[in-house]
Design a protein around this motif. Structure first.
Motif, mmCIF file in Angstrom:
data_model
loop_
_atom_site.group_PDB
_atom_site.id
_atom_site.type_symbol
_atom_site.label_atom_id
_atom_site.label_comp_id
_atom_site.label_asym_id
_atom_site.label_seq_id
_atom_site.Cartn_x
_atom_site.Cartn_y
_atom_site.Cartn_z
ATOM 1 N N ASN A 78 -8.775 -5.624 3.687
ATOM 2 C CA ASN A 78 -7.942 -6.037 5.348
ATOM 3 C C ASN A 78 -7.610 -5.749 5.576
ATOM 4 O OD1 ASN A 78 -8.566 -8.795 4.211
ATOM 5 N ND2 ASN A 78 -5.963 -8.821 3.580
ATOM 6 N N THR A 79 -7.652 -4.063 5.975
ATOM 7 C CA THR A 79 -7.631 -3.593 6.414
ATOM 8 C C THR A 79 -8.459 -2.454 7.062
ATOM 9 O OG1 THR A 79 -6.995 -1.159 4.849
ATOM 10 C CG2 THR A 79 -5.157 -2.752 5.253
ATOM 11 N N LEU A 80 -8.915 -2.275 8.450
ATOM 12 C CA LEU A 80 -9.838 -1.072 8.641
ATOM 13 C C LEU A 80 -9.976 0.089 8.467
ATOM 14 C CD1 LEU A 80 -10.079 -3.429 12.738
ATOM 15 C CD2 LEU A 80 -11.539 -3.738 10.582
ATOM 16 N N HIS A 81 -8.655 0.677 7.861
ATOM 17 C CA HIS A 81 -8.513 2.421 7.865
ATOM 18 C C HIS A 81 -7.980 2.420 6.448
ATOM 19 C CE1 HIS A 81 -8.628 2.560 12.892
ATOM 20 N NE2 HIS A 81 -8.270 1.904 12.466
ATOM 21 N N PRO A 82 -9.400 3.230 5.751
ATOM 22 C CA PRO A 82 -8.290 4.188 4.263
ATOM 23 C C PRO A 82 -7.045 4.669 4.191
ATOM 24 C CG PRO A 82 -9.657 6.036 5.303
ATOM 25 C CD PRO A 82 -9.634 4.846 6.759
ATOM 26 N N ARG A 83 -6.607 4.622 3.374
ATOM 27 C CA ARG A 83 -4.853 4.582 3.117
ATOM 28 C C ARG A 83 -5.089 6.059 2.414
ATOM 29 N NH1 ARG A 83 -1.524 1.623 -0.861
ATOM 30 N NH2 ARG A 83 -1.677 -0.582 1.400
ATOM 31 N N SER A 84 -4.462 6.937 2.876
ATOM 32 C CA SER A 84 -4.623 8.188 1.854
ATOM 33 C C SER A 84 -3.406 8.574 1.062
ATOM 34 C CB SER A 84 -4.339 9.823 3.015
ATOM 35 O OG SER A 84 -5.917 9.265 3.808
ATOM 36 N N TYR A 85 -3.746 8.962 -0.060
ATOM 37 C CA TYR A 85 -2.492 9.959 -1.021
ATOM 38 C C TYR A 85 -2.108 11.176 -0.529
ATOM 39 C CZ TYR A 85 -3.663 4.462 -2.198
ATOM 40 O OH TYR A 85 -3.913 2.859 -2.382
ATOM 41 N N TYR A 86 -1.277 11.438 -1.090
ATOM 42 C CA TYR A 86 0.064 12.949 -0.552
ATOM 43 C C TYR A 86 0.213 13.131 -1.860
ATOM 44 C CZ TYR A 86 -3.020 13.052 3.731
ATOM 45 O OH TYR A 86 -3.743 12.926 4.631
ATOM 46 N N ARG A 87 0.158 14.324 -2.269
ATOM 47 C CA ARG A 87 1.418 14.903 -3.418
ATOM 48 C C ARG A 87 2.245 16.228 -2.800
ATOM 49 N NH1 ARG A 87 -1.965 14.810 -7.771
ATOM 50 N NH2 ARG A 87 -0.620 12.758 -8.365
#
Length: 201
Positions: A140-149
Motif C-alpha cells: 500500500n505504498t508507492l515508495h520503497p522503505r529503506s533500512y539504515y544502521r
DNA sequence: CGCCTTTGACCAGCGC
DNA sequence: GCGCTGGTCAAAGGCG
C-alpha cells in the motif's frame, strides 16, 4: 549543499521504554527542524507542547495497557505512520485504540522515535553516519522503505526511511535505539559542523 | 582498497 | 498449516 536545509516541518510519534509515559504525538516548534533522540529531550518536548495534551492523552491510555502486558506494539507504530495517521485528531484516537489490540511481535524493547518531515531528500543529515542494509517495497505504498544502521561500532541504532504515498514530499523517518556516541559529522572541524550544531540544538 | 549501495533470498511473526 | 508481509542478511558491484 545540506540536505537538512530542506526540512521544514516535523510531526510524529515517539515512545521510550525507560519512561512509559513518554509516548505520544508531537508537533515541532518553528525553530525545531529535527527531533531529539535522547529520552531527556523527549521529555522536554512534551513539556513544551501542552497544546497537544488531548492527543497525548490518547496515547498514554494505550501506553498503560502496553506496559501492563510488558509488550511493545512494534508493528502497529509503523502501520500508524505508514497510513498517515500522524495528522488528524480523530484518526489519532482511532490509531490509539487500534494499538491496544496489537499482539506482541517482538520482545526486544528498543526505544523508538518516528516523525515526518517535509523534505526533498529521503535521508536527512542528522549528524550520524548510516549504512544502508536493506530496502523493501511495503504494501500500500508507492515508495520503497529503506533500512539504515549506524556505522559506529557497538552502536545498534537503526532507522527506517520512507515517503508518504499520498504526499511524497513528506519523509517518514523512524529511529530505533539510542546512540552510544556523539554525532560524527564534526570530525572534520570544518564550517559544516557549525551549521549542523546550530541545526540540532 | 575500503566502504557503500543494491537486491534477491531467507526468516519469523501474524492473520485467516 | 499456509500464505502474506516486514525485516534482515549477504553477495556482488560501484565509487572515490
Amino acid at each position: 549543499m545540506s540536505s537538512t536545509s530542506q526540512a521544514m516541518l516535523n510531526q510524529g510519534l515517539f515512545e521510550d521504554q525507560d519512561m512509559p509515559s513518554q509516548m505520544g504525538f508531537y508537533t515541532s516548534p518553528p525553530n525545531w527542524t529535527f527531533p531529539p533522540l535522547a529520552s531527556e529531550n523527549l521529555s522536554t518536548m512534551v513539556t513544551k507542547h501542552q497544546d497537544v495534551t488531548s492527543l497525548l492523552g490518547e496515547f498514554e491510555a494505550a501506553s498503560v495497557e502496553r506496559s501492563s502486558n510488558n509488550i511493545w506494539p512494534w508493528g502497529e507504530v509503523n502501520q500508524y505512520v505508514g497510513s498517515k495517521r500522524c495528522l488528524g485528531d480523530d484518526q489519532l484516537g482511532v490509531a490509539a485504540m487500534k494499538m491496544k489490540k496489537v499482539k506482541a511481535r517482538r520482545k526486544v524493547r528498543e526505544p523508538r522515535f518516528c516523525f515526518k518531515t517535509l523534505s526533498d531528500v529521503d535521508v536527512l543529515d542528522d549528524g550520524y553516519k548510516w549504512r544502508k542494509y536493506g530496502q523493501k517495497v511495503v504494501k500500500n505504498t508507492l515508495h520503497p522503505r529503506s533500512y539504515y544502521r549506524c556505522t559506529q561500532d557497538n552502536c545498534r541504532v537503526k532507522k527506517r526511511v520512507e515517503r508518504l504515498a499520498e504526499d511524497p514530499r513528506m519523509v517518514i523517518t523512524t529511529y530505533e535505539g539510542r546512540h552510544v556516541h556523539s554525532p560524527s559529522h564534526d570530525m572534520e572541524g570544518s564550517e559544516g559542523s557549525s551549521h549542523l550544531n546550530n541545526f540540532f540544538w
